[in-house]
Design an enzyme around this catalytic site. Structure first.
Site, PDB file in Angstrom:
ATOM      1  N   CYS A 177      -9.384   6.032  -3.288  1.00  0.00           N
ATOM      2  CA  CYS A 177      -9.801   5.085  -1.829  1.00  0.00           C
ATOM      3  C   CYS A 177     -10.771   5.026  -1.100  1.00  0.00           C
ATOM      4  CB  CYS A 177      -8.170   5.895  -0.881  1.00  0.00           C
ATOM      5  SG  CYS A 177      -7.195   5.927  -1.500  1.00  0.00           S
ATOM      6  N   HIS A 181     -12.456   1.776   0.842  1.00  0.00           N
ATOM      7  CA  HIS A 181     -11.936   2.026   2.126  1.00  0.00           C
ATOM      8  C   HIS A 181     -12.879   3.337   2.928  1.00  0.00           C
ATOM      9  CE1 HIS A 181      -8.799  -1.159   2.201  1.00  0.00           C
ATOM     10  NE2 HIS A 181      -9.169  -0.640   1.032  1.00  0.00           N
ATOM     11  N   ARG A 225       2.910  -0.600   0.546  1.00  0.00           N
ATOM     12  CA  ARG A 225       1.621  -1.144   0.344  1.00  0.00           C
ATOM     13  C   ARG A 225       0.776   0.305   0.025  1.00  0.00           C
ATOM     14  NH1 ARG A 225      -1.176  -4.846   0.034  1.00  0.00           N
ATOM     15  NH2 ARG A 225      -1.933  -3.758  -1.906  1.00  0.00           N
ATOM     16  N   CYS A 229      -1.346  -0.643  -3.744  1.00  0.00           N
ATOM     17  CA  CYS A 229      -3.271   0.151  -3.880  1.00  0.00           C
ATOM     18  C   CYS A 229      -2.934   0.961  -4.660  1.00  0.00           C
ATOM     19  CB  CYS A 229      -3.673   0.389  -2.607  1.00  0.00           C
ATOM     20  SG  CYS A 229      -3.123  -0.681  -1.248  1.00  0.00           S
TER      21      CYS A 229
END
Length: 268
Positions: A177, A181, A225, A229
């Site tokens: 992730c 991000h 969501r 992802c």
């Protein structure tokens, strides 16, 4: 030779400046597009459906969900979503809005978990009751601040697990992730990638869910969501309501705490 080098550098500077201006112009147009989308959010229809489902007696026990405790007491929804996930003594687990909702549908209404989660997200021609209910519950926190301090030992543990998952590289592409991000000013195509390790970045990401996805014609919850992802990162897709997805939510909501909710949102 020196004059030629200066000319090349000057040309490169003009190209970069033009690229930056074009990029700024594109982002301005995207901002305008998002403003247009927000005018008449179809999520309102899902919110109304969710309210009707919340109040309707259903299931083998012919009961409504009005006694469901989302953390603030039976039936109290104002601000509840903004304080989830949290630890629930009756289940001895940290639960997000969806896992808690399913728990109430099973314990209060008598449904079987496998039945109520079979349609946990919408498909063409088949809407999801869970998405509608989450939209209704989420809307009750609109304008309130996210408040997930993770003070309870189990909440703190889940936040640590979520942080580990956020940074863990996995899957065939050795992806995490944090690659997308974990830093400022990153973008994929025309999509800004928020830095979810900061309050500002996590706040933008977390404050508008559940959201109506225009491209899908459906409401998306945070579970959907995050699972999507992970799928895009080519990770093994986690099971719906799994502890890993809830732990990641605790970490992100903790980072976003203090941000004002603007839900239900609307996305492209």
């Amino acid at each position: 030779m020196r004059a030629r080098l200066q000319a090349v550098l000057a040309t490169a500077a003009l190209v970069l400046a033009g690229s930056a201006l074009a990029q700024d112009s594109t982002m301005d147009e995207i901002a305008k597009y998002r403003e247009m989308l927000a005018d008449g959010n179809p999520a309102e229809l899902f919110e109304l459906k969710g309210e009707a489902l919340w109040k309707k007696a259903r299931g083998p026990k012919n009961a409504s969900l009005e006694q469901c405790d989302m953390g603030l007491g039976p039936g109290k929804l104002d601000g509840a979503y903004a304080q989830l996930p949290r630890y629930f003594p009756d289940t001895r687990k940290v639960m997000d809005v969806e896992s808690r909702l399913v728990h109430c549908m099973v314990s209060l209404q008598g449904f079987k978990e496998e039945d109520v989660t079979r349609q946990w997200f919408s498909r063409p021609g088949k809407e999801s009751d869970i998405e509608a209910l989450v939209t209704y519950i989420g809307a009750k926190s609109n304008g309130m601040k996210i408040d997930v301090p993770a003070r309870h030992p189990e909440e703190a543990r889940m936040a640590k697990v979520g942080e580990y998952i956020f940074y863990r590289r996995s899957g065939p592409q050795d992806f995490s992730c944090s690659i997308c991000h974990g830093q400022n000013d990153k973008r994929i195509r025309l999509q800004d990638l928020g830095n979810l390790t900061t309050q500002a970045g996590a706040g933008v990401a977390m404050s508008t869910w559940p959201s109506y996805r225009v491209s899908q014609g459906a409401m998306w919850t945070m579970q959907r969501r995050l699972i999507d992802c992970m799928r895009q990162a080519r990770w093994p897709e986690p099971k719906y309501l799994s502890d890993s997805v809830i732990a990641l939510q605790v970490y992100l909501q903790k980072n976003a705490s203090g941000t004002v909710m603007q839900t239900p949102g609307i996305k492209r």
